[in-house]
Design a protein around this motif. Structure first.
Motif, PDB file in Angstrom:
ATOM      1  N   TYR A 158       0.783  -1.243   0.000  1.00  0.00           N
ATOM      2  CA  TYR A 158       0.000   0.000   0.000  1.00  0.00           C
ATOM      3  C   TYR A 158       0.815   1.294   0.000  1.00  0.00           C
ATOM      4  CZ  TYR A 158      -3.324  -3.591   1.290  1.00  0.00           C
ATOM      5  OH  TYR A 158      -4.068  -4.742   1.300  1.00  0.00           O
ATOM      6  N   ALA A 159       2.109   1.220   0.264  1.00  0.00           N
ATOM      7  CA  ALA A 159       2.929   2.444   0.273  1.00  0.00           C
ATOM      8  C   ALA A 159       3.380   2.759  -1.157  1.00  0.00           C
ATOM      9  CB  ALA A 159       4.124   2.271   1.195  1.00  0.00           C
ATOM     10  N   HIS A 160       2.489   3.336  -1.946  1.00  0.00           N
ATOM     11  CA  HIS A 160       2.766   3.599  -3.362  1.00  0.00           C
ATOM     12  C   HIS A 160       3.593   4.863  -3.565  1.00  0.00           C
ATOM     13  CE1 HIS A 160      -0.208   0.506  -3.873  1.00  0.00           C
ATOM     14  NE2 HIS A 160      -1.205   1.285  -3.460  1.00  0.00           N
ATOM     15  N   THR A 161       3.419   5.844  -2.703  1.00  0.00           N
ATOM     16  CA  THR A 161       4.087   7.142  -2.870  1.00  0.00           C
ATOM     17  C   THR A 161       5.504   7.110  -2.317  1.00  0.00           C
ATOM     18  OG1 THR A 161       1.911   8.170  -2.549  1.00  0.00           O
ATOM     19  CG2 THR A 161       3.834   9.630  -2.559  1.00  0.00           C
ATOM     20  N   LYS A 162       5.626   6.606  -1.088  1.00  0.00           N
ATOM     21  CA  LYS A 162       6.932   6.425  -0.447  1.00  0.00           C
ATOM     22  C   LYS A 162       6.989   5.003   0.094  1.00  0.00           C
ATOM     23  CE  LYS A 162       7.988  11.144   1.157  1.00  0.00           C
ATOM     24  NZ  LYS A 162       8.339  11.951   2.361  1.00  0.00           N
ATOM     25  N   PRO A 163       8.141   4.341  -0.010  1.00  0.00           N
ATOM     26  CA  PRO A 163       8.210   2.937   0.419  1.00  0.00           C
ATOM     27  C   PRO A 163       8.084   2.737   1.932  1.00  0.00           C
ATOM     28  CG  PRO A 163      10.396   3.735  -0.150  1.00  0.00           C
ATOM     29  CD  PRO A 163       9.418   4.807  -0.574  1.00  0.00           C
ATOM     30  N   ASP A 164       8.309   3.802   2.708  1.00  0.00           N
ATOM     31  CA  ASP A 164       8.293   3.662   4.167  1.00  0.00           C
ATOM     32  C   ASP A 164       7.258   4.571   4.833  1.00  0.00           C
ATOM     33  OD1 ASP A 164       9.509   6.041   3.614  1.00  0.00           O
ATOM     34  OD2 ASP A 164      11.151   5.795   5.051  1.00  0.00           O
ATOM     35  N   ALA A 165       6.186   4.881   4.121  1.00  0.00           N
ATOM     36  CA  ALA A 165       5.151   5.744   4.690  1.00  0.00           C
ATOM     37  C   ALA A 165       3.833   5.546   3.943  1.00  0.00           C
ATOM     38  CB  ALA A 165       5.582   7.210   4.623  1.00  0.00           C
ATOM     39  N   LEU A 166       2.739   5.880   4.625  1.00  0.00           N
ATOM     40  CA  LEU A 166       1.399   5.773   4.034  1.00  0.00           C
ATOM     41  C   LEU A 166       0.720   7.136   3.988  1.00  0.00           C
ATOM     42  CD1 LEU A 166       0.101   2.630   5.984  1.00  0.00           C
ATOM     43  CD2 LEU A 166       0.829   2.666   3.593  1.00  0.00           C
ATOM     44  N   THR A 167       0.056   7.439   2.901  1.00  0.00           N
ATOM     45  CA  THR A 167      -0.791   8.624   2.831  1.00  0.00           C
ATOM     46  C   THR A 167      -2.170   8.243   3.373  1.00  0.00           C
ATOM     47  OG1 THR A 167      -1.632   8.102   0.622  1.00  0.00           O
ATOM     48  CG2 THR A 167       0.425   9.380   0.743  1.00  0.00           C
TER      49      THR A 167
END
Length: 239
Positions: A158-167
């Protein structure tokens, strides 16, 4: 006239919120731990429940233990409320969360033949794994242990924008993917937990970071948030 109506609506909303909050807080008043037992029985029961802290806690037990403010092994709604307030949640959210969390988890964690005060829904830290709801991430197994593969899977999927964070959008995608058919209780539980976490811990760009999520699973995030809030209060007093 329009301004007066707008003011009236805000006053009514405020009054309604105050009434609901007051009603919730009345449920949160500390209850007797004995459920009508004698003082000796109550002391023995409390001691028995506190034995959970004599051994090594599972990650899920450590997560729950933050809310056991007196460390007697039992978490009452009043303690859950204090815990939410300690990490920075508002009065209304803390009150509503305390009632919901204890009502949802308490009955499932109650030991056999244990007497409890009515409408207090105590959560027993020792049996917190029995309170696991459905439609979750699977990061805790059936015994409350941390499953690293499931944790890593959250960010891989699910971390599509950043590999180590979720929007916020990615978080919502995860919640929807985890939903089991007709598991409304699990949907609500997952939504509440993650949305509170996101609102408290997202950064200025709206990202919920991996290390923050990892810390919530063993309860260390709660302790950090409480300490940061205390330090901020002390700093404000000194000014």
């Amino acid at each position: 006239m329009q301004i007066q109506r707008s003011v009236a609506r805000h006053v009514l909303r405020g009054a309604s919120l105050a009434l609901v909050t007051a009603a919730l807080l009345s449920v949160l008043a500390p209850g007797s731990n004995d459920g009508g037992a004698t003082t000796g029985q109550s002391s023995s029961s409390s001691s028995s429940m506190a034995d959970v802290y004599k051994g090594e806690l599972t990650p899920l037990q450590r997560h729950a233990a933050f809310f056991d403010r007196d460390k007697d092994g039992v978490i009452y709604p009043s303690e859950t409320y204090k815990g939410f307030r300690a990490i920075g949640c508002g009065v209304a959210l803390s009150a509503a969360s305390a009632v919901f969390v204890n009502a949802a988890l308490g009955p499932n964690t109650k030991p056999e033949n244990q007497k409890t005060p009515p409408f207090k829904f105590p959560i027993y830290v020792k049996n917190i794994h029995k309170g696991k709801h459905g439609s979750d991430s699977g990061v805790y197994d059936a015994n409350g242990r941390f499953v690293s593969e499931k944790f890593e899977e959250i960010f891989k999927k699910y971390a599509h924008t950043k590999p180590d964070a979720l929007t916020g959008k990615e978080l919502q995608e995860m919640l929807q993917a985890n939903r089991e058919p007709k598991d409304f209780k699990g949907w609500l539980g997952g939504f509440t937990e993650w949305k509170v976490l996101y609102s408290l811990c997202k950064d200025k760009d709206g990202f919920l970071h991996k290390d923050t999520v990892r810390a919530v699973y063993d309860g260390s995030l709660f302790e950090r948030l409480e300490q940061e809030r205390k330090a901020k209060k002390e700093s404000t007093k000194k000014k």
